[in-house]
Design an enzyme around this catalytic site. Structure first.
Site, PDB file in Angstrom:
ATOM      1  CD1 TRP A 161      -2.471  -1.428  -0.488  1.00  0.00           C
ATOM      2  CD2 TRP A 161      -2.993  -1.525   1.677  1.00  0.00           C
ATOM      3  NE1 TRP A 161      -3.659  -2.141  -0.255  1.00  0.00           N
ATOM      4  CE2 TRP A 161      -3.899  -2.057   1.159  1.00  0.00           C
ATOM      5  CE3 TRP A 161      -3.282  -1.347   3.081  1.00  0.00           C
ATOM      6  CZ2 TRP A 161      -5.021  -2.805   1.771  1.00  0.00           C
ATOM      7  CZ3 TRP A 161      -4.418  -1.856   3.832  1.00  0.00           C
ATOM      8  CH2 TRP A 161      -5.235  -2.693   3.157  1.00  0.00           C
ATOM      9  CD  GLU A 207     -14.762 -10.379   2.872  1.00  0.00           C
ATOM     10  OE1 GLU A 207     -13.972  -9.214   3.259  1.00  0.00           O
ATOM     11  OE2 GLU A 207     -15.175 -10.330   1.846  1.00  0.00           O
ATOM     12  CG  HIS A 252     -17.432  -5.047   4.355  1.00  0.00           C
ATOM     13  ND1 HIS A 252     -17.150  -6.253   4.610  1.00  0.00           N
ATOM     14  CD2 HIS A 252     -16.235  -4.547   3.852  1.00  0.00           C
ATOM     15  CE1 HIS A 252     -15.918  -6.373   4.622  1.00  0.00           C
ATOM     16  NE2 HIS A 252     -15.272  -5.221   4.180  1.00  0.00           N
TER      17      HIS A 252
HETATM   18  N1  GLN Z   1      -6.708  -4.244  12.750  1.00  0.00           N
HETATM   19  C1  GLN Z   1      -7.531  -3.544  11.618  1.00  0.00           C
HETATM   20  C2  GLN Z   1      -8.810  -3.163  11.972  1.00  0.00           C
HETATM   21  O1  GLN Z   1      -9.382  -3.554  12.756  1.00  0.00           O
HETATM   22  C3  GLN Z   1      -7.435  -4.530  10.173  1.00  0.00           C
HETATM   23  C4  GLN Z   1      -8.060  -3.486   9.184  1.00  0.00           C
HETATM   24  C5  GLN Z   1      -8.121  -4.524   7.904  1.00  0.00           C
HETATM   25  O2  GLN Z   1      -8.117  -5.763   7.802  1.00  0.00           O
HETATM   26  N2  GLN Z   1      -8.452  -3.752   6.687  1.00  0.00           N
HETATM   27  O3  GLN Z   1      -9.092  -1.994  11.620  1.00  0.00           O
END
Ligand code: GLN
Ligand code: ZN
Length: 766
Positions: A572, A676, A705
């Site tokens: 990123w 997920e 989400h």
């Molecule tokens: N530890 C991060 C959070 O809970 C993980 C975020 C992610 O996987 N995008 O926000």
């Protein structure tokens, strides 16, 4: 030294960032969605941005400017709307796709009217840009249903520009789409080609000389039928009087090289940055009646070009290639920020090493002029480039002997836990004493306006460090209390101090720089500002220990320390181009390894290392996967393996495609992984049918989400499904990602159900 040439060299661009130097597009889109401005005002912003960007490119000295690269959301969606591929659920009856139907496809809702499922969104090749996936039905028909491209061509021509319309080619567009019913989408090609023919015909009528047809899939592994379809399609797309520049980018062509060189088109663009090794071969293969467009400036990264080296390359190329030579950035500049001159807070030295879209065009024109008028005429620019390259090569800010020595001393043992999982788990269970189906969360809790304001106030110097710490500690205390009340088993501190999971760490590590306006479009109105990794990475001091220790002091339950993993930080960020990604990743891993051992020493016995972006770093070609996965997994293990067996290492990955990397994920050897699964109804666990995942796993049971609160029964059902693939003693119960974007009432309700479901499962010993 390059001497003037008889041969004309054309400079052009494949695409310019559309968001605007001040993210004007974002603000206009969002204002329109809120209903604050009308369609006409939105279009006015579009006109202004296009006008400004064309002018800027022309002023820089480009011979031809791209048209059609501007989009109100996404260029693939634009293409779908041009071709009449609007899925029936959007209930579009009109002749032309209107802006509200367009946004409805992108977002699932219009300014007025009920919600519909939006088109799916997926990463654009190996970039961080996301496109909207075209959807096809077996009886799919295509027809011209948008005037946008033609209007914009007219608009640019009226401003006096020499234009080159840009469209996504038929094969790439089909390839990127999907059929809900799994038929062979290539079968639609015959219906599609006539519409492309119409598009080209219309452009010809507008007196367009060249059209750029993007076929980035030529940098992928393609099935034989798809390769075969190229030749016939481009033969049919021949339009007398109109020239076609076939644009490839993002990687070498490899087995598609011959195909790309021999297709019946009038010009070929190649990515001479990522496919530098192929340029010579292409020069040999490309017939000299074709134009060769050399993408010599890196369109994917933010480093200043070594103009002298580029010039030398182009000069040699020019001697060898007898046809017409064009020069350009390697790909559309969509993937880099707009203008470096806005970065007044960066120091002069660092700035001298960088180049954003605007600067890249200047570099391109220097090259063109040096080639056509002789390098003497560009003496100053070439000299500046030489100095910047030298200063970057020699700077002590970049090269840290101590970091390099540490990397050189990495050995296999450092990337291995003391014992295997079986032995570790016994030691971890002995002290953790967790129940069956332990519950936890992924790290963040709702980031309220107040939290954001506090962070901003501290950053701006409006509150002092002590006040800031107090406020954050209050928030941590609140989050710990709530988790205890809910009855969660492994707690987190909630991450209130973090703005972004990469930026938070980058800001505390040496070797990273942050821009003020270095925004790049991620999707729609969403932009990201990736950190710039410019130098060797090291950790001046502990980054998260105080917060974790404070949180642990408030509870007897285990507190999970929370880190972002090395691969995610790398993927990123804008990365160095003077050493391999693997090398940079190892440096980050060593810095994080120290954080992990410091957490352990501070009494934190459970540590989560998030690798949200591990999968998205996969190379475009399958052949290259192994190498990437090898160093990515090694870097993770290097981060995680400095601790005792008793310390439990978690990792978290939020995506739904695991099948193809499951073995690498297992190789990471985290004690627990949370993933997920809730949106796919545990379908993801199919991967575990053929592959026995050896360690513990928490398949997400709460889709963060969505604002929906999952019911207890729903969670139980999901976990029962999971238990079919993974033995109950190795299952955890958790949401599928962090909760920072959600609100407290729904989070509390959902977690309450989650804990109740875990209790039920325990009691029933499912
Ligand atoms: N530890 C991060 C959070 O809970 C993980 C975020 C992610 O996987 N995008 O926000
Ligand atoms: Zn996640």
């Amino acid at each position: 030294m390059s001497t003037p040439s008889q041969q004309n060299i054309i400079s052009h661009n494949l695409g310019f960032p559309r968001i605007g130097a001040q993210r004007e597009l974002k603000f206009a889109q969002e204002a329109y969605w809120r209903g604050d401005i009308d369609a006409e005002q939105l279009e006015q912003t579009g006109v202004e941005l296009r006008t400004r960007h064309w002018q800027q490119q022309a002023n820089a000295g480009l011979d031809i400017v791209p048209v059609g690269d501007f989009s109100f959301y996404d260029q693939v969606l634009d293409m779908s709307c041009l071709l009449g591929a609007v899925p029936p659920r959007f209930q579009w009856h009109g002749k032309q796709v209107d802006i509200d139907t367009y946004f409805r496809m992108a977002r699932g809702r219009a300014p007025s009217g009920e919600a519909t499922a939006a088109c799916e969104m997926t990463k654009w090749f190996d970039t961080n840009y996301h496109y909207l996936v075209p959807e096809f039905l077996p009886e799919q028909e295509f027809r011209l249903t948008s005037e946008k491209l033609f209007d914009e061509v007219r608009e640019a021509q009226a401003l006096g520009h020499k234009v080159k319309p840009v469209i996504l080619g038929p094969l790439s567009w089909l390839w990127l789409g999907k059929s809900k019913t799994n038929f062979d989408t290539l079968s639609l090609l015959d219906k599609l080609i006539p519409v492309y023919q119409q598009i080209l015909q219309r452009l010809l009528e507008q007196n367009v000389e060249w059209v750029q047809i993007d076929e980035p899939i030529l940098a992928l592994d393609l099935p034989a039928e798809w390769k075969a379809a190229f030749e016939a399609s481009y033969f049919q797309l021949h339009t007398r009087g109109l020239k076609r520049l076939l644009a490839t980018y993002f990687g070498p062509l490899r087995d598609n090289l011959n195909l790309a060189c021999t297709l019946p088109v009038e010009g070929l663009h190649i990515d001479a940055v990522r496919a530098a090794d192929e340029v010579d071969k292409i020069v040999d293969w490309l017939p000299s009646h074709k134009v060769l467009s050399v993408g010599i400036i890196d369109g994917r990264n933010i480093w200043r070009t070594d103009l002298n080296a580029a010039l030398q390359k182009l000069d040699t190329l020019r001697q060898r290639f007898t046809g017409e030579l064009w020069i350009a950035p390697s790909c559309s500049l969509l993937h880099v920020p707009v203008d470096l001159s806005q970065e007044t807070a960066l120091d002069a030295e660092l700035t001298s090493w960088l180049s954003f879209a605007t600067q890249k065009l200047d570099e391109l024109v220097v090259l063109k002029r040096a080639l056509t008028d002789g390098s003497d005429t560009q003496h100053n620019a070439l000299q500046l480039s030489r100095e910047a390259i030298r200063s970057r090569r020699e700077s002590t800010r970049i090269h840290q002997p101590a970091v390099q020595a540490r990397v050189a001393a990495i050995n296999d043992d450092m990337a291995r836990r003391q014992s295997g999982y079986a032995k570790r788990v016994a030691q971890q269970r002995a002290w953790l004493k967790l129940p069956l189906f332990p519950t936890t969360t992924i790290g963040s809790f709702p980031q309220t306006t107040e939290i954001r304001q506090t962070r901003r106030a501290f950053k701006n110097g409006d509150i002092d460090a002590q006040t800031y710490q107090q406020k954050m500690q209050n928030e941590i205390a609140l989050v710990v209390k709530k988790q205890e009340t809910l009855g969660l088993d492994v707690l987190v501190h909630g991450e209130p101090e973090r703005n972004d999971m990469v930026e938070y760490f980058g800001e505390q590590l040496d070797g990273f720089a942050f821009t003020a306006y270095g925004w790049v479009q991620s999707y729609g109105s969403r932009c990201v500002k990736p950190p710039v990794i410019f130098g060797d990475v090291s950790r001046p001091k502990a980054m998260t220990v105080d917060w974790a220790q404070y949180a642990q002091s408030l509870t007897h339950k285990p507190m999970k320390g929370m880190l972002t993993g090395p691969v995610t930080i790398l993927n990123w960020s804008f990365v160095r181009d003077d050493q391999s990604r693997a090398n940079t990743c190892e440096q980050i891993a060593l810095a994080l390894r120290d954080e992990v051992t410091d957490l352990e020493a501070a009494g934190i016995g459970v540590i989560q290392i998030d690798e949200a972006a591990l999968r998205e770093g996969l190379p475009l070609r399958k052949n290259d996967w192994k190498t990437y996965l090898y160093w990515a997994v090694e870097s993770f293990r290097l981060t995680a393996s400095g601790v005792r067996d008793e310390t439990q290492i978690h990792t978290h990955m939020c995506y739904s495609e695991f099948n193809d990397i499951i073995e690498a994920v297992a190789e990471m050897d985290a004690d627990v992984i949370t993933i997920e699964t809730s949106r796919s109804d545990m379908e993801l666990l199919e991967a575990f049918k053929d592959f026995v995942y050896p360690n513990e796993i928490g398949p997400g049971v709460y889709d963060i989400h969505s604002p929906n609160v999952p019911g207890e029964q729903q969670i139980i059902e999901l976990m029962k499904k999971a238990a079919k693939h993974i033995p109950a003693e190795r299952l955890w119960v958790n949401p599928d990602c962090g909760l920072k974007t959600r609100h407290w009432p729904e989070v509390e309700a959902a977690l309450k159900n989650m804990v109740a479901a875990a209790h039920y499962l325990r009691d029933k010993r499912v």
